[in-house]
Design a protein around this motif. Structure first.
Motif, PDB file in Angstrom:
ATOM      1  N   CYS A   1     -13.185   1.217 -43.259  1.00  0.00           N
ATOM      2  CA  CYS A   1     -11.807   1.444 -43.722  1.00  0.00           C
ATOM      3  C   CYS A   1     -11.332   2.829 -43.288  1.00  0.00           C
ATOM      4  O   CYS A   1     -12.111   3.672 -42.852  1.00  0.00           O
ATOM      5  CB  CYS A   1     -11.704   1.263 -45.233  1.00  0.00           C
ATOM      6  SG  CYS A   1     -12.337   2.667 -46.180  1.00  0.00           S
TER       7      CYS A   1
ATOM      8  N   ARG B   1     -15.673  -1.712 -50.061  1.00  0.00           N
ATOM      9  CA  ARG B   1     -14.402  -2.269 -50.510  1.00  0.00           C
ATOM     10  C   ARG B   1     -13.987  -3.424 -49.602  1.00  0.00           C
ATOM     11  O   ARG B   1     -14.189  -3.347 -48.392  1.00  0.00           O
ATOM     12  CB  ARG B   1     -13.323  -1.183 -50.456  1.00  0.00           C
ATOM     13  CG  ARG B   1     -12.624  -0.976 -51.777  1.00  0.00           C
ATOM     14  CD  ARG B   1     -11.588   0.102 -51.683  1.00  0.00           C
ATOM     15  NE  ARG B   1     -11.896   1.105 -50.653  1.00  0.00           N
ATOM     16  CZ  ARG B   1     -11.180   2.200 -50.481  1.00  0.00           C
ATOM     17  NH1 ARG B   1     -10.147   2.444 -51.246  1.00  0.00           N
ATOM     18  NH2 ARG B   1     -11.476   3.077 -49.535  1.00  0.00           N
TER      19      ARG B   1
ATOM     20  N   CYS C   1     -15.485  -3.046 -46.004  1.00  0.00           N
ATOM     21  CA  CYS C   1     -15.847  -1.802 -45.336  1.00  0.00           C
ATOM     22  C   CYS C   1     -17.361  -1.626 -45.461  1.00  0.00           C
ATOM     23  O   CYS C   1     -17.915  -1.687 -46.554  1.00  0.00           O
ATOM     24  CB  CYS C   1     -15.124  -0.624 -45.972  1.00  0.00           C
ATOM     25  SG  CYS C   1     -15.728   0.972 -45.375  1.00  0.00           S
TER      26      CYS C   1
ATOM     27  N   SER D   1     -19.061   0.887 -45.169  1.00  0.00           N
ATOM     28  CA  SER D   1     -19.464   2.168 -45.733  1.00  0.00           C
ATOM     29  C   SER D   1     -19.258   2.207 -47.257  1.00  0.00           C
ATOM     30  O   SER D   1     -20.174   2.544 -48.005  1.00  0.00           O
ATOM     31  CB  SER D   1     -18.676   3.283 -45.041  1.00  0.00           C
ATOM     32  OG  SER D   1     -19.148   4.531 -45.449  1.00  0.00           O
ATOM     33  N   CYS D   2     -18.057   1.846 -47.737  1.00  0.00           N
ATOM     34  CA  CYS D   2     -17.791   1.935 -49.185  1.00  0.00           C
ATOM     35  C   CYS D   2     -17.778   0.565 -49.859  1.00  0.00           C
ATOM     36  O   CYS D   2     -17.602   0.466 -51.070  1.00  0.00           O
ATOM     37  CB  CYS D   2     -16.472   2.663 -49.440  1.00  0.00           C
ATOM     38  SG  CYS D   2     -15.028   1.723 -48.913  1.00  0.00           S
TER      39      CYS D   2
ATOM     40  N   CYS E   1     -13.075   5.911 -44.896  1.00  0.00           N
ATOM     41  CA  CYS E   1     -14.461   6.206 -44.509  1.00  0.00           C
ATOM     42  C   CYS E   1     -14.588   6.576 -43.031  1.00  0.00           C
ATOM     43  O   CYS E   1     -15.593   7.156 -42.624  1.00  0.00           O
ATOM     44  CB  CYS E   1     -15.352   5.001 -44.790  1.00  0.00           C
ATOM     45  SG  CYS E   1     -15.440   4.580 -46.547  1.00  0.00           S
TER      46      CYS E   1
HETATM   47 ZN   LIG Z   1     -14.620   2.434 -46.695  1.00  0.00          ZN
END
Ligand SMILES: [Zn+2]
Length: 246
Positions: A181, A162, A157, A159-160, A184
């Motif tokens: 994901c 993961r 992802c 953004s995060c 997010c």
């Molecule tokens: Zn994410």
């Protein structure tokens, strides 16, 4: 006056006068070059000259005035090696090749060489003799995005951070450069859903074995549209022809 020899593929052409053309050629070692081909359409008693066509591959010699690199270079010699005649007999292959030329022209700079991208484009034009339009184009677009440093990251992802498995319900954001994901997704403005199975195809580059090549192309086309800030001109018409044959 510097004389340069290189391999080249014609990306764009426009008639300049009765006898001349202005061409945008993608050269292997010198990137895109805008060239004026003077007298290239001048016919003789024994030969009708039609000029140089879009998507021809050949050996080019051109001259650049030192310090005037932004001006049109002058084409002094063109030896065609292949004109991929089979493209003219199949609309979907023809449009796929033109789409590739359009995005290459838009997403690379003059004097900025990308030998890997040149090879990818030549390989695509050769492969279209036997292979279907859409998977061949998807393969090329992946090479192109890799070469220009904009290949989307489908493994995590954006953004995060993961890691995401291809089976998850995922979103894609061109601006973020890859998958987003489910957690997010609400906070990301520019995004689209990834159709089921598409992330898997991209992760394994299995475009030739899949019925998902349509949605895969749609995602790459979306990414490229966002990068270019406009939809490729050939995008809609290519889609329409392919839907007709599906
Ligand atoms: Zn994410």
């Amino acid at each position: 006056m510097t004389l340069i020899k290189d391999s080249a593929i014609v990306l764009r052409r426009l008639d300049y006068s009765e006898t001349s053309q202005v061409l945008s050629m993608f050269t292997r070692e010198h990137g895109q070059q805008r060239l004026i081909a003077k007298g290239v359409k001048r016919s003789t008693k024994t030969r009708v000259a039609v000029g140089i066509d879009l998507l021809e591959l050949g050996r080019v010699v051109f001259s650049i005035r030192p310090g005037k690199e932004d001006n049109l270079a002058t084409l002094t010699e063109w030896r065609q090696e292949d004109n991929f005649a089979y493209l003219r007999r199949d609309l979907s292959r023809c449009y796929a090749a033109q789409y590739a030329a359009e995005v290459t022209s838009h997403l690379t700079e003059t004097h900025d060489p990308h030998p890997g991208l040149f090879d990818g484009l030549r390989d695509m034009l050769l492969a279209l003799k036997e292979q279907d339009a859409l998977p061949t184009l998807a393969t090329f677009l992946w090479v192109m995005l890799t070469e220009i440093g904009l290949r989307p990251d489908m493994s995590r992802c954006m953004s995060c951070n993961r890691s995401v498995s291809a089976g998850d319900a995922l979103y894609f954001s061109a601006r973020q450069g890859g998958t987003i994901c489910r957690d997010c997704e609400p906070a990301v403005v520019e995004k689209r859903r990834i159709a089921d199975g598409v992330a898997q195809v991209l992760a394994t580059k299995a475009w030739h074995k899949t019925a998902l090549v349509g949605p895969v192309f749609d995602l790459l086309d979306y990414h490229i549209t966002e990068i270019m800030a406009r939809r490729p001109r050939l995008s809609k018409i290519l889609r329409a022809v392919i839907d007709q044959h599906a």
